[in-house]
Design a protein around this motif. Structure first.
Motif, PDB file in Angstrom:
ATOM      1  N   ALA A 173       3.251   3.782   4.257  1.00  5.42           N
ATOM      2  CA  ALA A 173       3.761   2.452   3.954  1.00  5.42           C
ATOM      3  C   ALA A 173       4.907   1.924   4.791  1.00  5.42           C
ATOM      4  O   ALA A 173       5.235   0.966   5.137  1.00  5.42           O
ATOM      5  CB  ALA A 173       4.094   2.108   2.348  1.00  5.42           C
ATOM      6  N   ASP A 174       5.745   3.201   4.962  1.00 10.15           N
ATOM      7  CA  ASP A 174       6.926   2.774   5.715  1.00 10.15           C
ATOM      8  C   ASP A 174       6.877   3.410   7.377  1.00 10.15           C
ATOM      9  O   ASP A 174       7.834   3.279   8.072  1.00 10.15           O
ATOM     10  CB  ASP A 174       8.215   3.542   5.145  1.00 10.15           C
ATOM     11  N   SER A 175       5.757   3.900   7.861  1.00 11.21           N
ATOM     12  CA  SER A 175       5.777   4.395   8.978  1.00 11.21           C
ATOM     13  C   SER A 175       4.567   4.153  10.016  1.00 11.21           C
ATOM     14  O   SER A 175       4.724   4.301  11.349  1.00 11.21           O
ATOM     15  CB  SER A 175       5.843   5.837   9.086  1.00 11.21           C
ATOM     16  N   LEU A 176       3.676   3.291   9.464  1.00 14.87           N
ATOM     17  CA  LEU A 176       2.575   2.731  10.466  1.00 14.87           C
ATOM     18  C   LEU A 176       2.634   1.417  11.101  1.00 14.87           C
ATOM     19  O   LEU A 176       1.958   0.527  10.877  1.00 14.87           O
ATOM     20  CB  LEU A 176       1.345   2.706   9.913  1.00 14.87           C
ATOM     21  N   ASP A 177       4.155   1.173  11.494  1.00 11.02           N
ATOM     22  CA  ASP A 177       4.461  -0.145  11.738  1.00 11.02           C
ATOM     23  C   ASP A 177       4.151  -0.538  13.217  1.00 11.02           C
ATOM     24  O   ASP A 177       4.180  -1.570  13.725  1.00 11.02           O
ATOM     25  CB  ASP A 177       5.908  -0.319  11.743  1.00 11.02           C
ATOM     26  N   VAL A 178       3.639   0.536  14.044  1.00  4.62           N
ATOM     27  CA  VAL A 178       3.308   0.569  15.550  1.00  4.62           C
ATOM     28  C   VAL A 178       1.692   0.266  15.536  1.00  4.62           C
ATOM     29  O   VAL A 178       0.958   1.261  14.932  1.00  4.62           O
ATOM     30  CB  VAL A 178       3.754   1.639  16.205  1.00  4.62           C
ATOM     31  N   PRO A 179       1.331  -0.813  15.980  1.00  8.79           N
ATOM     32  CA  PRO A 179      -0.029  -1.118  16.061  1.00  8.79           C
ATOM     33  C   PRO A 179      -0.871  -0.163  17.024  1.00  8.79           C
ATOM     34  O   PRO A 179      -0.418   0.614  17.998  1.00  8.79           O
ATOM     35  CB  PRO A 179      -0.284  -2.486  16.663  1.00  8.79           C
ATOM     36  N   VAL A 180      -2.208   0.218  16.586  1.00 13.42           N
ATOM     37  CA  VAL A 180      -3.086   1.075  17.397  1.00 13.42           C
ATOM     38  C   VAL A 180      -4.210   0.547  17.747  1.00 13.42           C
ATOM     39  O   VAL A 180      -4.641  -0.532  17.004  1.00 13.42           O
ATOM     40  CB  VAL A 180      -3.354   2.217  16.767  1.00 13.42           C
ATOM     41  N   ASN A 181      -4.806   0.781  18.755  1.00 16.33           N
ATOM     42  CA  ASN A 181      -6.137   0.058  19.279  1.00 16.33           C
ATOM     43  C   ASN A 181      -7.377   0.379  18.456  1.00 16.33           C
ATOM     44  O   ASN A 181      -8.059  -0.339  18.265  1.00 16.33           O
ATOM     45  CB  ASN A 181      -6.584   0.424  20.546  1.00 16.33           C
ATOM     46  N   TYR A 182      -7.405   1.764  17.915  1.00 24.62           N
ATOM     47  CA  TYR A 182      -8.446   2.214  17.083  1.00 24.62           C
ATOM     48  C   TYR A 182      -8.185   2.777  15.912  1.00 24.62           C
ATOM     49  O   TYR A 182      -7.209   3.496  16.018  1.00 24.62           O
ATOM     50  CB  TYR A 182      -9.357   3.153  18.120  1.00 24.62           C
ATOM     51  N   LEU A 183      -8.977   2.457  14.843  1.00 26.46           N
ATOM     52  CA  LEU A 183      -8.590   3.188  13.645  1.00 26.46           C
ATOM     53  C   LEU A 183      -9.839   3.165  12.847  1.00 26.46           C
ATOM     54  O   LEU A 183     -10.726   2.259  12.673  1.00 26.46           O
ATOM     55  CB  LEU A 183      -7.382   2.259  12.720  1.00 26.46           C
ATOM     56  N   TRP A 184      -9.881   4.249  12.119  1.00 20.76           N
ATOM     57  CA  TRP A 184     -11.023   4.380  10.928  1.00 20.76           C
ATOM     58  C   TRP A 184     -10.478   5.205   9.893  1.00 20.76           C
ATOM     59  O   TRP A 184      -9.559   5.790   9.900  1.00 20.76           O
ATOM     60  CB  TRP A 184     -12.368   4.901  11.539  1.00 20.76           C
ATOM     61  N   SER A 185     -10.834   4.648   8.563  1.00 13.14           N
ATOM     62  CA  SER A 185     -10.463   5.200   7.497  1.00 13.14           C
ATOM     63  C   SER A 185     -11.178   5.270   6.234  1.00 13.14           C
ATOM     64  O   SER A 185     -12.061   4.062   6.293  1.00 13.14           O
ATOM     65  CB  SER A 185      -8.943   4.980   7.021  1.00 13.14           C
ATOM     66  N   ASN A 186     -11.244   5.911   5.256  1.00  7.87           N
ATOM     67  CA  ASN A 186     -11.706   5.683   4.141  1.00  7.87           C
ATOM     68  C   ASN A 186     -11.005   6.246   2.854  1.00  7.87           C
ATOM     69  O   ASN A 186      -9.987   7.051   3.162  1.00  7.87           O
ATOM     70  CB  ASN A 186     -13.081   6.597   4.085  1.00  7.87           C
ATOM     71  N   ASN A 187     -11.110   5.900   1.554  1.00  6.01           N
ATOM     72  CA  ASN A 187     -10.481   6.491   0.610  1.00  6.01           C
ATOM     73  C   ASN A 187     -11.329   6.877  -0.504  1.00  6.01           C
ATOM     74  O   ASN A 187     -12.412   6.507  -0.722  1.00  6.01           O
ATOM     75  CB  ASN A 187      -9.233   5.427   0.113  1.00  6.01           C
ATOM     76  N   LEU A 188     -10.920   7.733  -1.479  1.00  9.23           N
ATOM     77  CA  LEU A 188     -11.494   8.180  -2.675  1.00  9.23           C
ATOM     78  C   LEU A 188     -10.359   7.922  -3.766  1.00  9.23           C
ATOM     79  O   LEU A 188      -9.150   8.484  -3.721  1.00  9.23           O
ATOM     80  CB  LEU A 188     -11.849   9.744  -2.669  1.00  9.23           C
ATOM     81  N   ASP A 189     -10.666   7.123  -4.803  1.00  8.54           N
ATOM     82  CA  ASP A 189      -9.970   6.921  -5.812  1.00  8.54           C
ATOM     83  C   ASP A 189     -10.628   7.546  -7.118  1.00  8.54           C
ATOM     84  O   ASP A 189     -11.735   7.039  -7.266  1.00  8.54           O
ATOM     85  CB  ASP A 189      -9.610   5.475  -6.199  1.00  8.54           C
ATOM     86  N   ILE A 190      -9.977   8.303  -7.919  1.00  7.31           N
ATOM     87  CA  ILE A 190     -10.561   8.957  -9.189  1.00  7.31           C
ATOM     88  C   ILE A 190      -9.840   8.303 -10.277  1.00  7.31           C
ATOM     89  O   ILE A 190      -8.670   8.759 -10.315  1.00  7.31           O
ATOM     90  CB  ILE A 190     -10.520  10.488  -9.336  1.00  7.31           C
ATOM     91  N   THR A 191     -10.270   7.887 -11.176  1.00  5.82           N
ATOM     92  CA  THR A 191      -9.701   7.108 -12.376  1.00  5.82           C
ATOM     93  C   THR A 191      -9.933   7.977 -13.538  1.00  5.82           C
ATOM     94  O   THR A 191     -11.020   8.096 -13.760  1.00  5.82           O
ATOM     95  CB  THR A 191     -10.019   5.543 -12.431  1.00  5.82           C
ATOM     96  N   ILE A 192      -9.005   8.238 -14.387  1.00  6.02           N
ATOM     97  CA  ILE A 192      -9.124   8.519 -15.806  1.00  6.02           C
ATOM     98  C   ILE A 192      -8.913   7.765 -16.823  1.00  6.02           C
ATOM     99  O   ILE A 192      -7.657   7.224 -16.898  1.00  6.02           O
ATOM    100  CB  ILE A 192      -8.094  10.107 -15.872  1.00  6.02           C
ATOM    101  N   THR A 193      -9.835   7.189 -17.215  1.00  2.00           N
ATOM    102  CA  THR A 193      -9.655   6.054 -18.214  1.00  2.00           C
ATOM    103  C   THR A 193      -9.451   6.349 -19.541  1.00  2.00           C
ATOM    104  O   THR A 193      -8.541   5.399 -20.307  1.00  2.00           O
ATOM    105  CB  THR A 193     -10.766   5.262 -18.293  1.00  2.00           C
ATOM    106  N   SER A 194      -9.807   7.627 -20.165  1.00  2.00           N
ATOM    107  CA  SER A 194      -9.160   7.758 -21.379  1.00  2.00           C
ATOM    108  C   SER A 194      -8.297   8.874 -21.493  1.00  2.00           C
ATOM    109  O   SER A 194      -8.538  10.275 -21.273  1.00  2.00           O
ATOM    110  CB  SER A 194     -10.619   8.490 -22.273  1.00  2.00           C
TER     111      SER A 194
END
Length: 116
Positions: free
Chosen positions: A9-30
């Motif tokens: 959040a504080d360090s990717l302030d320089v634009p890049v030409n190409y990017l791919w990304s994905n995420n995994l969120d695991i939620t514990i509801t109980s």
């Protein structure tokens, strides 16, 4: 879509030409504390960035999240118009820098989001 890269959040302030990304969120509801409006979670983001499209650098992060989801009954025109708001705070614990995992705890990083 996904791949929010919360640990950068504080360090990717320089634009890049190409990017791919994905995420995994695991939620514990109980939760063991029996808080039905609070979710605990884990997240993991991974991707690559490049300026040329031929040489790629890895980026990634992992951490913990806490989400508060208040609810109310829709029994008047006001509660029908206003939807419940969800508050989420995420704490990245580690991220990839120079192809190695490093701790982000000393940087005091966190991400706060509000959604409907």
């Amino acid at each position: 879509g996904g791949g929010r890269m919360r640990g950068y959040a504080d360090s990717l302030d320089v634009p890049v030409n190409y990017l791919w990304s994905n995420n995994l969120d695991i939620t514990i509801t109980s939760s063991p504390f029996h808080l039905d409006k609070v979710d605990l979670g884990l997240f993991f983001d991974i991707g690559q960035i490049s300026d040329t499209g031929t040489s790629w650098d890895w980026v990634g992060d992992a951490g913990l999240g806490l989400q508060v989801k208040p609810t109310w009954k829709r029994n008047s025109w006001l509660t029908t118009l206003l939807r419940p708001v969800s508050f989420k705070i995420e704490l990245p614990l580690a991220r990839i820098e120079n192809d190695t995992w490093v701790s982000t705890l000393e940087n005091n990083q966190w991400v706060f989001s509000v959604s409907y």
